[in-house]
Motif scaffolding. Structure first.
Motif, PDB file in Angstrom:
ATOM      1  N   VAL B  18     -62.719  25.553   5.455  1.00 59.26           N
ATOM      2  CA  VAL B  18     -62.375  24.359   5.296  1.00 59.26           C
ATOM      3  C   VAL B  18     -60.875  24.708   5.230  1.00 59.26           C
ATOM      4  N   ILE B  19     -60.224  25.798   4.351  1.00 63.20           N
ATOM      5  CA  ILE B  19     -58.709  25.715   4.507  1.00 63.20           C
ATOM      6  C   ILE B  19     -58.054  26.329   5.634  1.00 63.20           C
ATOM      7  N   VAL B  20     -59.086  27.204   6.631  1.00 60.38           N
ATOM      8  CA  VAL B  20     -58.547  27.656   7.890  1.00 60.38           C
ATOM      9  C   VAL B  20     -58.203  26.482   8.837  1.00 60.38           C
ATOM     10  N   VAL B 260     -52.686  28.414  -5.274  1.00 66.78           N
ATOM     11  CA  VAL B 260     -53.763  27.499  -5.416  1.00 66.78           C
ATOM     12  C   VAL B 260     -54.408  26.890  -4.260  1.00 66.78           C
ATOM     13  N   ILE B 261     -53.774  26.553  -3.496  1.00 67.51           N
ATOM     14  CA  ILE B 261     -53.902  25.856  -2.311  1.00 67.51           C
ATOM     15  C   ILE B 261     -54.793  26.661  -1.648  1.00 67.51           C
ATOM     16  N   GLY B 262     -54.545  28.198  -1.557  1.00 63.49           N
ATOM     17  CA  GLY B 262     -55.314  29.089  -1.020  1.00 63.49           C
ATOM     18  C   GLY B 262     -56.601  29.476  -1.444  1.00 63.49           C
ATOM     19  N   ILE B 278     -52.792  31.694   3.762  1.00 60.86           N
ATOM     20  CA  ILE B 278     -53.057  30.506   4.389  1.00 60.86           C
ATOM     21  C   ILE B 278     -52.224  29.536   3.690  1.00 60.86           C
ATOM     22  N   GLY B 279     -52.613  29.491   2.431  1.00 57.88           N
ATOM     23  CA  GLY B 279     -51.736  28.582   1.685  1.00 57.88           C
ATOM     24  C   GLY B 279     -50.483  28.302   1.769  1.00 57.88           C
ATOM     25  N   ALA B 280     -49.730  29.700   1.702  1.00 61.08           N
ATOM     26  CA  ALA B 280     -48.346  29.810   1.952  1.00 61.08           C
ATOM     27  C   ALA B 280     -48.051  29.110   3.480  1.00 61.08           C
ATOM     28  N   LEU B 281     -48.934  29.354   4.481  1.00 57.38           N
ATOM     29  CA  LEU B 281     -48.774  28.833   5.750  1.00 57.38           C
ATOM     30  C   LEU B 281     -48.876  27.227   5.881  1.00 57.38           C
TER      31      LEU B 281
END
Lengths: 500, 330
Positions: B18-20, B260-262, B278-281
């Motif tokens: 989902v995050i990707v 946290v988003i990651g 990925i969160g940082a991206l």
């Protein structure tokens, strides 16, 4: 007397896998102090929790002043005048005495603002009635335990109570405080209130109770007039004669190797001058009532809590044990009574939990040798018959018995020599229990030193070659082999130091 | 039981997917609005912009995994490069030594954070709040509130903005970021350090009672965190060719947001390194895209705040469902 306030009939309550109450009856008269006694886990607290609506009963009937009642929650029981003061007091330490008493039904001015003045005055009135001096403005956290108990009683009185239930109110009080408490109880009795007093201190019942009801193994045993019964008779009723427990076979070898010596260990009020010896191949039991200091002793030996004085000698060499890490290095392992909090990391998998204590050995310059870990975990799974779909399963999805085995596997991986089991079968079903017993026996036969702390006497009798009994932080007795029996252990376990 | 295991795995896998996907959708959406967004140069710009926050996010992931926190990473980053610059300009030390000194100062700040929380019993939030104030103050004091320039070293700027292996536009900072990602991943999944970090986060007392010196490991965790902040300081100052003593406050929040988003839980006991990246991206892609749409920095912040809420709310729902499933099956 003789007007019945509470009658409970045929109360049965089952928790998953355990029958907590089995066809129990109970009767309470107006203006009487009625003591409820029994061993740990006999069902006393559960019965009272059923009465006050904390638990719903599975079957049976409860009558309050002749009318059948069925309290759904504590609030309903409270409104009907049945209030329980729990052993762990439910007070908010940062609020004042008066705020605690009237919490949830504060006095208000203009329907919005707190009326602290009236509230404090009302609290003062309650304390006057009880003849105790407590400042209603004081923070509860600054009071002694005995005073906090008075606050609870005052809070109960602020409702229109008929029945007051006190769960081990004297457990943490000094003798003087107990006398004061009894004065208050007697006063309440004279006012026609009924009091149920749950207690382990049998000798004090003579001073206060009118009648005594004994429970054992979730069953009602008998109700007697206090004046007609001796303490010994009570113990016999609590322990029961007819329970047959298969005893541990006596040790065959005579010249046992001394592994652990504890000398004059002191650590707080519950560990006072404890000295004992434990031998390889022996299962040594620690018996006693809840709060006797057995867990505290084990934690002090293991370095989980600091000790103020005393020596711990392992294989003849004194060891400085100031942390669990010191103890583990010295070959001691401890399986806590509270697995979820102190035993396993539930969010991690079985393999990680098993290798946790020995990762340094199973790694090279910090890199984990995963093959070795997996092989060891698989071996432990086989040896201990741990039921899990794989070593990668998270521990939180295992049953209590299997979690316990995972903790044991951790210590076997570390090759601990002295293993302390604290309530090894708490919350474990019967089948898994006997498996744990078998494992303990097997480990002792391999030459490990096994120490078992248990509040269940049958467990102690079944497992141990030798039993030490504790009461109020002191060792009060030692029983060996054929002499191990419930009566004698119970006698030592209730041997309180008088006049201290 | 078997089913349950699959369910757990699935749920974790689903989260990663989902995050990707969120990142991909984000990139595509901005790409459709403005094709220049997906150009090679812009992608590299996004990656370069991620380098500092990404490193800080890796840094802060470590204490987060132990159920702790470090809110001093931003100012420790600044302090480390200001000190390095001062050592270079005022003390005239060789630049190589100054760089190492800067990173070690970061480690030392982290060590102090760990020491304060493990040995002195300060809550990590308070310990690192104090450290934030101290490093912020010291940065300003030793620099005299003025930027410290590295112009005395012609190649200092190249450390972050030079092209890796001469590939045009592929900045060294990106390779440092990806390199640290790999290093973090290895530490996280292959070493005792990673295992104990998770064990402490999952159940610190049980870990201690397993005979593990949790205090020392905890200090190690914060020291590692500070080291990353020091490296972030090197990258940032190289990009700017100067150490800006007033920068720093606020960076820690972006870093925590990225972690946290990651998918790192502030409750500890679980962690993901790739997720952090990925969160940082996601954060820097959003910022970059919104800037291309000429949305102000102020509004960007508000939007990132909303994204943070959505991801964590989604995560909570997932966890609740997992819990319910666990209960009914266990």
């Amino acid at each position: 007397m003789s007007k019945e306030v509470v009658r409970m009939e045929g109360i049965t309550k089952e928790f998953p896998g355990v029958k907590a109450l089995s066809d129990v009856k109970f009767s309470l008269d107006a203006g009487e102090v009625h003591a409820l006694v029994g061993e740990n886990g006999a069902g006393k607290s559960t019965l009272m929790k059923v009465l006050t609506g904390v638990y719903a009963k599975d079957s049976g009937k409860i009558f309050l002043e002749g009318r059948e009642v069925n309290f759904q929650n504590v609030k309903e029981a409270q409104n009907a005048g049945v209030i329980m003061i729990h052993q762990e007091l439910n007070l908010m330490n940062h609020l004042s005495v008066a705020e605690n008493i009237f919490i949830g039904r504060e006095f208000k001015k203009d329907k919005i603002f707190l009326d602290k003045k009236t509230q404090n005055e009302e609290a003062e009135k309650l304390f006057e009635k009880l003849h105790v001096k407590i400042n209603p403005r004081e923070k509860v956290g600054n009071l002694t335990v005995a005073q906090q108990q008075m606050v609870e009683i005052a809070k109960a009185l602020s409702f229109d109570i008929k029945v007051l239930i006190m769960d081990e109110p004297t457990a943490s009080l000094t003798d003087n405080e107990i006398e004061d408490l009894f004065e208050v109880i007697k006063m309440l009795r004279e006012e026609g209130k009924s009091i149920i007093h749950i207690s382990h201190r049998l000798e004090e019942l003579k001073l206060i109770a009118d009648r005594i009801t004994v429970m054992r193994d979730s069953k009602y045993i008998d109700t007697v007039d206090t004046k007609d019964v001796t303490v010994d008779e009570l113990i016999r009723m609590m322990v029961g004669r007819e329970i047959f427990v298969e005893k541990q076979k006596p040790l065959e070898k005579q010249d046992l190797e001394l592994t652990l010596e504890v000398e004059h260990l002191n650590a707080g009020p519950l560990v006072q001058d404890i000295s004992f010896k434990a031998y390889a191949g022996e299962i040594l039991g620690f018996a006693g009532l809840v709060g006797a200091g057995r867990t505290e002793t084990a934690r002090a030996v293991f370095g989980a809590d600091p000790h103020s004085s005393g020596k711990i000698i392992i294989h003849g060499k004194e060891q400085k044990i100031n942390s669990p890490s010191d103890a583990v290095k010295a070959g001691i392992a401890y399986l806590s009574e509270d697995r979820k909090r102190y035993g396993v990391a539930t969010g991690l998998d079985v393999e990680t939990n098993i290798s946790m204590a020995n990762l340094r050995k199973m790694s090279k310059v910090g890199f984990i040798k995963f093959k070795e870990c997996a092989a060891n975990a698989d071996k432990q799974l086989d040896d201990l018959a741990i039921k899990t779909p794989s070593v990668k399963q998270l521990v939180k999805f295992l049953s209590g018995g299997n979690q316990q085995k995972v903790v044991l596997a951790k210590w076997l991986t570390k090759d601990a020599e002295i293993i302390i089991f604290d309530e090894p079968t708490r919350g474990i079903d019967v089948g898994a229990k006997s498996e744990i017993y078998k494992l303990m026996n097997a480990l002792a036969e391999q030459g490990k030193t096994i120490i078992v702390i248990s509040s269940e006497l049958p467990e102690i009798i079944r497992c141990c070659h030798r039993v030490l009994v504790m009461c109020e932080g002191r060792l009060t007795g030692e029983v060996t082999g054929a002499d191990i029996d419930q009566d004698i252990i119970m006698k030592f376990a209730t041997q309180r130091s008088k006049g201290e | 039981m078997e089913k349950l295991k699959n369910l757990t795995k699935q749920s974790e896998f689903k989260r990663k997917i989902v995050i990707v996907l969120a990142l991909v959708v984000l990139l595509l959406a901005f790409g459709i609005i403005n094709p220049a967004y997906l150009s090679y140069n812009n992608i590299m710009t996004i990656l370069l912009a991620t380098s500092t926050n990404g490193l800080l996010a890796f840094a802060v992931s470590w204490p987060i995994m132990t159920a702790g926190i470090d809110i001093s990473v931003g100012t420790v980053m600044t302090f480390s490069c200001v000190l390095s610059g001062v050592a270079f300009n005022a003390a005239g030390l060789p630049i190589g030594l100054c760089i190492i000194l800067g990173i070690l100062v970061g480690s030392f700040c982290g060590f102090l954070n760990g020491f304060m929380s493990a040995k002195l019993g300060l809550p990590p939030m308070i310990a690192s709040l104090a450290m934030q104030m101290i490093t912020k103050g010291l940065s300003l004091v030793i620099s005299g509130c003025k930027p410290v320039y590295f112009t005395g070293c012609p190649w200092y700027q190249k450390i972050a903005t030079g092209n890796f292996l001469g590939i045009n536009g592929f900045y060294n900072a990106i390779i440092i970021l990806l390199g640290m990602c790999v290093v973090s991943y290895i530490i996280f999944s292959k070493t005792i350090f990673g295992r104990y970090t998770l064990a402490i986060g999952s159940n610190a007392e049980a870990t201690r009672l397993s005979g593990i010196n949790t205090d020392n490991w905890q200090i190690g965790v914060y020291t590692l965190c500070g080291t990353y902040a020091g490296i972030a300081g090197l990258v940032l100052s190289s990009r700017l060719n100067s150490a800006q003593p007033a920068l720093g406050p606020g960076y820690e929040m972006d870093a925590i947001a990225a972690a946290v988003i990651g998918g790192n839980s502030l409750m500890g006991g679980e962690g993901t390194i790739v997720g952090t990246l990925i969160g940082a991206l996601i954060i820097s892609s959003l910022q970059n895209g919104l800037r291309i749409l000429q949305i102000s920095t102020e509004t960007q912040y508000a939007i990132i705040g909303v994204v943070l809420i959505l991801t964590v709310a989604f995560d909570q729902r997932r966890k609740k469902r997992k819990k319910v499933a666990g209960k009914s099956n266990a």
